[in-house]
Motif scaffolding. Structure first.
Motif, PDB file in Angstrom:
ATOM      1  N   UNK A 449       0.880  -1.283  -0.002  1.00  0.00           N
ATOM      2  CA  UNK A 449      -0.063   0.059   0.054  1.00  0.00           C
ATOM      3  C   UNK A 449       0.775   1.236  -0.119  1.00  0.00           C
ATOM      4  N   UNK A 450       0.564   2.209  -0.753  1.00  0.00           N
ATOM      5  CA  UNK A 450       1.131   3.494  -0.802  1.00  0.00           C
ATOM      6  C   UNK A 450       0.501   4.575  -1.593  1.00  0.00           C
ATOM      7  N   UNK A 451       1.260   5.391  -2.398  1.00  0.00           N
ATOM      8  CA  UNK A 451       0.819   6.630  -3.050  1.00  0.00           C
ATOM      9  C   UNK A 451       1.587   6.629  -4.198  1.00  0.00           C
ATOM     10  N   UNK A 452       0.600   6.746  -5.256  1.00  0.00           N
ATOM     11  CA  UNK A 452       1.560   6.655  -6.792  1.00  0.00           C
ATOM     12  C   UNK A 452       1.058   7.905  -7.435  1.00  0.00           C
ATOM     13  N   UNK A 453       2.235   8.618  -8.002  1.00  0.00           N
ATOM     14  CA  UNK A 453       1.953  10.223  -8.741  1.00  0.00           C
ATOM     15  C   UNK A 453       3.192  10.302  -9.773  1.00  0.00           C
ATOM     16  N   UNK A 454       2.930  11.466  -9.962  1.00  0.00           N
ATOM     17  CA  UNK A 454       3.979  11.907 -11.156  1.00  0.00           C
ATOM     18  C   UNK A 454       5.422  11.535 -10.659  1.00  0.00           C
ATOM     19  N   UNK A 455       5.688  11.481  -9.424  1.00  0.00           N
ATOM     20  CA  UNK A 455       7.214  11.329  -8.880  1.00  0.00           C
ATOM     21  C   UNK A 455       7.454   9.959  -8.912  1.00  0.00           C
ATOM     22  N   UNK A 456       6.445   8.896  -8.769  1.00  0.00           N
ATOM     23  CA  UNK A 456       6.630   7.585  -8.768  1.00  0.00           C
ATOM     24  C   UNK A 456       5.787   6.891  -7.837  1.00  0.00           C
ATOM     25  N   UNK A 457       6.030   6.031  -7.000  1.00  0.00           N
ATOM     26  CA  UNK A 457       5.303   4.995  -6.198  1.00  0.00           C
ATOM     27  C   UNK A 457       6.058   5.159  -4.666  1.00  0.00           C
ATOM     28  N   UNK A 458       5.112   5.765  -3.804  1.00  0.00           N
ATOM     29  CA  UNK A 458       5.948   5.706  -2.435  1.00  0.00           C
ATOM     30  C   UNK A 458       5.103   4.541  -1.502  1.00  0.00           C
ATOM     31  N   UNK A 459       5.983   3.587  -1.065  1.00  0.00           N
ATOM     32  CA  UNK A 459       5.313   2.541  -0.411  1.00  0.00           C
ATOM     33  C   UNK A 459       5.308   2.820   1.230  1.00  0.00           C
ATOM     34  N   UNK A 460       4.183   2.535   1.788  1.00  0.00           N
ATOM     35  CA  UNK A 460       4.006   2.880   3.273  1.00  0.00           C
ATOM     36  C   UNK A 460       3.697   1.471   4.126  1.00  0.00           C
ATOM     37  N   UNK A 461       3.167   0.576   3.450  1.00  0.00           N
ATOM     38  CA  UNK A 461       2.826  -0.686   4.304  1.00  0.00           C
ATOM     39  C   UNK A 461       3.133  -1.751   3.192  1.00  0.00           C
ATOM     40  N   UNK A 462       3.473  -3.104   3.881  1.00  0.00           N
ATOM     41  CA  UNK A 462       3.461  -4.321   3.183  1.00  0.00           C
ATOM     42  C   UNK A 462       2.910  -5.511   3.715  1.00  0.00           C
ATOM     43  N   UNK A 463       2.561  -6.616   2.951  1.00  0.00           N
ATOM     44  CA  UNK A 463       2.088  -7.796   3.394  1.00  0.00           C
ATOM     45  C   UNK A 463       2.924  -8.830   2.648  1.00  0.00           C
ATOM     46  N   UNK A 464       3.394  -9.733   3.452  1.00  0.00           N
ATOM     47  CA  UNK A 464       4.008 -10.881   2.985  1.00  0.00           C
ATOM     48  C   UNK A 464       3.479 -12.257   3.147  1.00  0.00           C
TER      49      UNK A 464
END
Length: 490
Positions: A449-464
């Motif tokens: 989970x994160x934010x996607x925008x014109x600067x790329x993707x910024x990840x905030x949380x992950x699940x494995x």
């Protein structure tokens, strides 16, 4: 009824579960507080510690003076009280106490709160109950003179209009002189223009002007980037000047972008909200806190946005991974911002079943991630969001079955099928959370989970592995990836 980390009901007799170390550290206002809190997470610093089944934790911490600091935390808020002079919330003593409790080594025993802790807890919870009752009955705490408020709003709108007209003239002069020579004027001209927008009570315009001033020194290709940002600023100016002709959702977005305050309105949405991310941003004058939530039943994503003076952490503070049963009231416009309203249960965190001192109860169901899609779907979602807010820098998304891989000196999230990829933003590359994402993946697919925008993707949380995201069996684990499923990356 309490909720586990993943939103599943806990037994009615179970007390509020102990937070994990990762969840406690997510509340720290800065890195210095994390380090100081870790140093105090030892039983030798504390006396008179305890916790109860309602979510309270208390203790006395040795300080430099003759009297120990009285520290108490209400984890149902969460809220903090400490007799130390620190202006940070939570302070290092509150963090140390919660870390000591999280360790589960038996140093913090269950019991009745000390008198000084009980007084604060009783007063705090009494105020919270009174506020909820007033909200439920529709009572207004401070009636506002509607006519006077409208006049103030009209006067401010006039000042913003004057500022927008002046800004349009300055943009016209800039284009006449040629963007390629904009770096010769230096930053002073931009700062003066921003100051004029502040005088016009349009802080949103002022912030965008300051961003323009930093572009000429941003490296090769800056004239193109300056033209793009000038175009967006011109679009915002003209949208404000013609706001009466805009559809109401877009008009509300424009008012927000220029910096006018808006209030949450509309029917509240009750749900079991999973805390996906919490992070602070400071600009020297103000600290802003962003908390992303996901509604288990409504499927909605919501943003809690709060502000505090420089050096002070804003409220509320919600540990990543907890689930709260609460109402959120949305703001007008097409954005996702909402206000946190009435809470119906205590926020509950998962307990690692192998932790010392863990209660003899079934382990909570691991928190499952929000439904997501491919990297191509994430880009499409951002593009769709731009239709309602052309000035949007990023949009929250969940991407599934992606693998972090190096690419051209950076990193990207590639679809497991190899169809597309999202480059990680420069902000993500500079944070220590990247290694957690790589370790969690171990070369296999994960959900992020994160934010996607014109600067790329910024990840905030992950699940494995074990979080229902198709992670590869045997992938390397990262801190926080034991019983709670979610791994905090920011």
């Amino acid at each position: 009824m309490l909720l586990s980390h993943g939103g599943e009901p806990l037994p009615a007799t179970e007390s509020v579960a102990r937070w994990t170390v990762e969840q406690v550290l997510s509340l720290a206002p800065d890195d210095a507080s994390r380090k100081a809190g870790n140093k105090l997470a030892a039983a030798g610093h504390w006396s008179g510690t305890g916790f109860d089944g309602s979510g309270a934790v208390w203790g006395l911490c040795k300080g430099s003076g003759s009297k120990p600091y009285q520290t108490v935390v209400d984890t149902t808020g969460p809220a903090y009280k400490c007799s130390c002079p620190s202006r940070k919330f939570p302070c290092k003593h509150a963090l140390g106490l919660l870390l000591l409790r999280a360790s589960g080594d038996g140093a913090v025993h269950q019991g009745e709160p000390a008198d000084w802790a009980e007084q604060w807890l009783t007063a705090r919870r009494g105020r919270a109950e009174a506020k909820q009752e007033a909200a439920a009955s529709g009572e207004a705490a401070d009636p506002v003179d509607g006519a006077a408020a409208r006049k103030r709003a009209e006067r401010r709108a006039e000042r913003v209009t004057s500022g927008a007209l002046e800004l349009e003239q300055r943009l016209t002069d800039l284009l006449r002189g040629g963007l390629a020579t904009a770096d010769r004027a230096g930053y002073t001209l931009w700062e003066e223009t921003a100051a004029r927008m502040v005088d016009a009570q349009a802080p949103g315009l002022a912030g965008r002007v300051r961003e323009l001033g930093a572009i000429p020194g941003s490296g090769p290709g800056w004239p193109v980037r300056l033209l793009e940002e000038c175009g967006l600023l011109h679009l915002l100016d003209t949208a404000w000047l013609g706001r009466e002709r805009l559809p109401e959702p877009l008009a509300s977005t424009v008012r927000t972008r220029v910096g006018l305050p808006l209030s949450a309105e509309g029917p509240p949405v009750r749900d079991r909200w999973l805390v996906l991310a919490q992070y602070d941003m400071a600009d020297g004058r103000l600290t802003s806190r962003r908390i992303w939530l996901y509604g288990r039943e409504s499927g909605r994503t919501a943003l809690l946005l709060s502000f505090g003076a420089a050096g002070r952490a804003p409220e509320p503070a919600l540990p990543v991974g907890v689930t709260i049963d609460a109402e959120l009231t949305p703001y007008p416009g097409g954005g996702l911002r909402a206000d946190l309203g009435r809470r119906f249960t205590m926020p509950a965190a998962s307990v690692r079943p192998d932790a010392p001192g863990a209660p003899d109860a079934p382990a909570p169901v691991p928190g499952t991630p929000p439904p997501g899609g491919s990297t191509a779907a994430a880009l499409a979602a951002y593009g769709e969001a731009l239709r309602g807010d052309p000035w949007l820098d990023a949009w929250p998304v969940t991407v599934r079955d992606v693998i972090p891989v190096p690419s051209d000196g950076g990193w990207q999230l590639a679809d497991a099928k190899g169809e597309s990829a999202l480059p990680l933003s420069s902000a993500a590359l500079s944070r220590p959370g990247l290694w957690k994402l790589v370790a969690l993946s171990g070369g296999g697919p994960v959900t992020v989970f994160g934010e996607v925008g014109h600067r790329g993707f910024d990840p905030f949380a992950a699940w494995g592995v074990g979080a229902g995201c198709g992670g590869r069996s045997g992938a390397a684990s990262a801190p926080g990836d034991a019983a709670d499923g979610i791994v905090r990356l920011i």
